[in-house]
Design a protein around this motif. Structure first.
Motif, PDB file in Angstrom:
ATOM      1  N   GLY A 108      43.547  40.878  38.675  1.00 16.53           N
ATOM      2  CA  GLY A 108      44.365  41.199  38.014  1.00 16.53           C
ATOM      3  C   GLY A 108      45.469  41.961  38.641  1.00 16.53           C
ATOM      4  N   ILE A 109      44.649  43.058  38.956  1.00 16.85           N
ATOM      5  CA  ILE A 109      45.496  44.375  39.188  1.00 16.85           C
ATOM      6  C   ILE A 109      45.830  43.481  41.416  1.00 16.85           C
ATOM      7  CG2 ILE A 109      45.177  46.503  40.885  1.00 16.85           C
ATOM      8  CD1 ILE A 109      42.760  47.363  38.305  1.00 16.85           C
ATOM      9  N   GLU A 118      39.904  41.999  36.022  1.00 16.79           N
ATOM     10  CA  GLU A 118      40.609  43.190  35.588  1.00 16.79           C
ATOM     11  C   GLU A 118      41.159  43.804  37.267  1.00 16.79           C
ATOM     12  OE1 GLU A 118      40.894  47.809  34.539  1.00 16.79           O
ATOM     13  OE2 GLU A 118      39.250  46.742  34.328  1.00 16.79           O
ATOM     14  N   ARG A 119      39.908  43.272  38.372  1.00 17.47           N
ATOM     15  CA  ARG A 119      40.007  43.600  39.593  1.00 17.47           C
ATOM     16  C   ARG A 119      41.212  42.534  40.472  1.00 17.47           C
ATOM     17  NH1 ARG A 119      36.078  46.283  42.972  1.00 17.47           N
ATOM     18  NH2 ARG A 119      37.792  45.433  44.971  1.00 17.47           N
ATOM     19  N   ARG A 138      48.122  36.076  33.139  1.00 19.56           N
ATOM     20  CA  ARG A 138      47.356  34.531  32.338  1.00 19.56           C
ATOM     21  C   ARG A 138      47.119  34.221  32.356  1.00 19.56           C
ATOM     22  NH1 ARG A 138      41.890  38.227  31.662  1.00 19.56           N
ATOM     23  NH2 ARG A 138      41.340  36.181  31.258  1.00 19.56           N
ATOM     24  N   ASP A 174      34.711  41.259  33.139  1.00 20.40           N
ATOM     25  CA  ASP A 174      35.636  41.376  32.643  1.00 20.40           C
ATOM     26  C   ASP A 174      36.098  42.323  33.690  1.00 20.40           C
ATOM     27  OD1 ASP A 174      36.311  40.624  29.949  1.00 20.40           O
ATOM     28  OD2 ASP A 174      35.422  42.305  29.255  1.00 20.40           O
ATOM     29  N   ARG A 175      35.085  42.681  34.683  1.00 16.24           N
ATOM     30  CA  ARG A 175      35.325  43.981  35.722  1.00 16.24           C
ATOM     31  C   ARG A 175      36.187  42.685  36.849  1.00 16.24           C
ATOM     32  NH1 ARG A 175      29.667  46.167  37.888  1.00 16.24           N
ATOM     33  NH2 ARG A 175      31.929  46.153  39.971  1.00 16.24           N
ATOM     34  N   ILE A 193      44.930  42.313  28.180  1.00 15.28           N
ATOM     35  CA  ILE A 193      43.991  43.135  28.860  1.00 15.28           C
ATOM     36  C   ILE A 193      42.483  42.338  28.870  1.00 15.28           C
ATOM     37  CG2 ILE A 193      42.515  45.035  27.357  1.00 15.28           C
ATOM     38  CD1 ILE A 193      45.476  45.417  27.664  1.00 15.28           C
ATOM     39  N   PRO A 194      41.881  42.402  30.100  1.00 12.02           N
ATOM     40  CA  PRO A 194      42.129  43.895  30.597  1.00 12.02           C
ATOM     41  C   PRO A 194      42.713  43.882  32.185  1.00 12.02           C
ATOM     42  CG  PRO A 194      40.128  42.668  31.727  1.00 12.02           C
ATOM     43  CD  PRO A 194      41.089  41.995  30.358  1.00 12.02           C
ATOM     44  N   THR A 195      43.558  42.822  31.903  1.00  9.26           N
ATOM     45  CA  THR A 195      44.590  42.620  33.283  1.00  9.26           C
ATOM     46  C   THR A 195      46.009  43.587  33.899  1.00  9.26           C
ATOM     47  OG1 THR A 195      45.444  40.794  32.588  1.00  9.26           O
ATOM     48  CG2 THR A 195      43.792  40.389  33.824  1.00  9.26           C
TER      49      THR A 195
END
Length: 223
Positions: A62-63, A59-60, A77, A55-56, A4-6
């Motif tokens: 990672g997506i 997450e981006r 990760r 974190d944003r 998290i957060p990915t």
């Protein structure tokens, strides 16, 4: 296990996959590639735009990476601001262009907005590329990760937002460094990642089969 957060696999899963794929490549003679991506200046982004901003970004990225690579590739990760990608049966000719495509995609598509200032914030990554047409000898996941981190440091020293695949691009047949050669290369790099002073005419440093590290010189077709 997912991080998290990915939504990506955890580093421990990547270590297990590396061990499995190294042994499989060694047994069957398949090529194997590994990419290590690191978000450039993530600490500075957090300081300038708030810690939630980092974190944003993760997450981006990672997506994007979760959907970009093949189903049988391993994406996970690695550390606080890095991502590892293991590409089974991927030769040199495919791995380095793929790394460049990912770097360019992040640069062009992942600019985020600071909600406090409504300012667009560019995001870039540096990428290390390791490729072996064949895996020879008792190479461990730790050996691969150590070499990838060295290549990533070169990309950072070279200006960030770039791919370091010099070892992959200069030879059609290479092998991952053994632990002894990796340690020798590590000792040549001073703290802080400063550039090494190398002999006149040399283009970099490279391993020999007996674990030494010697200067690389441009290829001479007449030699």
């Amino acid at each position: 296990a997912r991080s998290i957060p990915t939504i990506l696999d955890l580093a421990a899963v990547l270590d297990t996959a590396l061990e499995k794929e190294l042994r499989r490549a060694e047994r069957f003679g398949h090529p194997l590639a590994f990419l290590l991506l690191d978000v450039d200046r993530l600490s500075d982004l957090n300081l300038s735009h708030g810690y939630g901003f980092g974190d944003r970004v993760l997450e981006r990225i990672g997506i994007v990476m979760h959907t970009y690579f093949r189903e049988h590739d391993w994406v996970a990760r690695h550390g606080e601001d890095s991502f590892g990608v293991l590409l089974p049966e991927t030769p040199i000719a495919h791995a380095e262009p793929l790394a460049e495509q990912v770097r360019k995609m992040v640069e062009e598509r992942l600019a985020l907005q600071d909600h406090r200032t409504e300012q667009a914030v560019p995001v870039t990554v540096s990428v290390a590329v390791l490729v072996a047409d064949t895996v020879d000898g008792p190479i461990t996941p730790a050996d691969v990760l150590a070499q990838a981190e060295q290549a990533l440091a070169r990309a950072k020293v070279g200006g960030r937002n770039r791919v370091d695949g010099r070892a992959a691009s200069r030879s059609r047949r290479i092998a991952f460094l053994s632990g002894a050669a990796a340690e020798a290369l590590r000792k040549l790099t001073p703290p802080g990642g400063s550039r090494l002073r190398r002999p006149s005419g040399a283009t970099g440093w490279g391993p020999t089969l007996d674990g030494r590290v010697l200067p690389l010189r441009p290829f001479d077709p007449a030699a």
